[in-house]
Enzyme design. Structure first.
Site, short mmCIF file in Angstrom:
data_model
loop_
_atom_site.label_atom_id
_atom_site.label_comp_id
_atom_site.label_asym_id
_atom_site.label_seq_id
_atom_site.Cartn_x
_atom_site.Cartn_y
_atom_site.Cartn_z
N TYR A 45 4.57 -2.86 0.07
CA TYR A 45 3.45 -2.70 -0.85
C TYR A 45 3.56 -3.58 -2.10
O TYR A 45 2.55 -3.81 -2.76
CB TYR A 45 3.24 -1.22 -1.19
N LYS A 49 0.08 4.85 10.87
CA LYS A 49 0.89 5.60 9.92
C LYS A 49 1.34 6.94 10.56
O LYS A 49 0.80 7.34 11.60
CB LYS A 49 0.08 5.84 8.65
N HIS A 78 -2.45 1.30 8.33
CA HIS A 78 -2.40 0.18 7.39
C HIS A 78 -2.91 -1.04 8.12
O HIS A 78 -2.54 -1.27 9.28
CB HIS A 78 -0.97 -0.10 6.90
N ASN A 122 -4.76 8.13 5.70
CA ASN A 122 -5.87 7.40 6.30
C ASN A 122 -5.48 6.70 7.60
O ASN A 122 -6.09 5.73 8.00
CB ASN A 122 -6.48 6.43 5.28
N GLU A 152 3.15 -10.09 5.16
CA GLU A 152 3.56 -8.80 5.74
C GLU A 152 4.20 -8.95 7.13
O GLU A 152 5.16 -8.25 7.44
CB GLU A 152 2.33 -7.88 5.87
P1 GDP Z 1 -5.65 -0.14 2.20
O1 GDP Z 1 -5.38 -1.61 2.21
O2 GDP Z 1 -7.06 0.19 2.56
O3 GDP Z 1 -4.67 0.67 3.01
O4 GDP Z 1 -5.48 0.35 0.69
P2 GDP Z 1 -4.51 -0.12 -0.48
O5 GDP Z 1 -3.70 -1.31 -0.08
O6 GDP Z 1 -5.33 -0.23 -1.70
O7 GDP Z 1 -3.55 1.15 -0.66
C1 GDP Z 1 -2.47 1.38 0.23
C2 GDP Z 1 -2.42 2.85 0.62
O8 GDP Z 1 -2.09 3.65 -0.53
C3 GDP Z 1 -3.72 3.43 1.11
O9 GDP Z 1 -3.94 3.18 2.47
C4 GDP Z 1 -3.55 4.90 0.81
O10 GDP Z 1 -2.74 5.56 1.78
C5 GDP Z 1 -2.77 4.89 -0.51
N1 GDP Z 1 -3.61 4.91 -1.70
C6 GDP Z 1 -4.28 3.85 -2.21
N2 GDP Z 1 -4.93 4.15 -3.34
C7 GDP Z 1 -4.64 5.46 -3.59
C8 GDP Z 1 -5.00 6.37 -4.66
O11 GDP Z 1 -5.69 6.04 -5.60
N3 GDP Z 1 -4.54 7.64 -4.59
C9 GDP Z 1 -3.74 8.04 -3.57
N4 GDP Z 1 -3.33 9.30 -3.58
N5 GDP Z 1 -3.38 7.23 -2.54
C10 GDP Z 1 -3.81 5.96 -2.54
MG MG Z 2 -3.85 -2.76 1.37
#
Ligand code: GDP
Ligand code: MG
Length: 201
Positions: free
Chosen positions: A54, A14, A159, A156, A170
């Protein structure tokens, strides 16, 4: 059925990963496990691409909303909303801002349990609670609390596809079939060949 060693996963460094000069560090983690890089590009994503990415999985909004709410509750904190869809809607908006803010590097890694293995070394979504030794746990310290206070996505670094079906959706979004290269590297023989022949002269 395809051999399990051909499993593929999408990884994106990212914008914060590139700004922190962690490209090599991140790639090293996957490479040293024995995974093979089969596609790579640098680009500045559009908002359309991020929205598509997403929302590929119709269940993602529910899951991400519930996950965020559960994280607040487990720490004895109050979530910004009790509706998972409302929480997820805000996450998508913030992700568009975050992911289009600068260049990213998109990659496809291949190998046995590629999806699971990459997630394991990448660590959990929230760096604050990501395991020690994982990339997110070792190199960054963001949290749901800090990100939501400032109304932005959690930074973080990476992805990584969450499941095999997610990876299958994806990868074609980011790469045309001709951009993914099938090839061999010598250490695959040690990782996968059945009889380990050819070591002794
Ligand atoms: P990943 O698969 O571990 O990347 O997580 P997810 O697919 O659940 O979410 C996608 C991305 O959205 C994450 O990597 C974070 O950058 C962001 N994100 C997810 N959940 C949250 C949240 O509750 N709050 C905020 N601010 N960002 C979030
Ligand atoms: Mg994810």
């Amino acid at each position: 059925m395809a051999h399990p060693k051909t499993e593929r996963t999408l990884v994106i460094v990212k914008p914060d990963g590139i700004q922190r000069a962690l490209i090599g560090e991140i790639m090293k983690r996957y490479e040293r496990m024995g995974l093979k890089l089969v596609a790579l590009k640098m680009l500045v994503p559009t908002e359309e691409l991020i929205e598509k990415h997403y929302l590929l999985d119709p269940n993602w909004k529910k899951t991400v909303g519930e996950k965020a709410i559960a994280s607040y509750v487990s720490k004895g904190e109050t979530p910004p909303s009790s509706d998972p869809f409302e929480v997820a809607e805000a996450v998508v908006k913030n992700l568009k801002t975050y992911m289009t803010s600068g260049p990213v590097i998109a990659m496809v890694w291949e190998g046995a349990h590629a999806v699971e293995s990459v997630r394991k070394v990448t660590g959990g979504t929230e760096p604050r609670s990501a395991g020690i030794g994982t990339i997110r746990g070792d190199f960054v310290l963001d949290s749901y609390q800090v990100a939501d206070t400032d109304r932005r996505a959690i930074r973080n670094l990476i992805h990584a596809s969450g499941t095999v079906p997610e990876a299958l959706m994806e990868i074609p979004l980011w790469f045309a079939p001709g951009e993914i290269i099938s090839y061999r590297v010598p250490h695959e023989a040690t990782l996968y060949d059945v009889d380990m022949k050819g070591i002794l002269g």
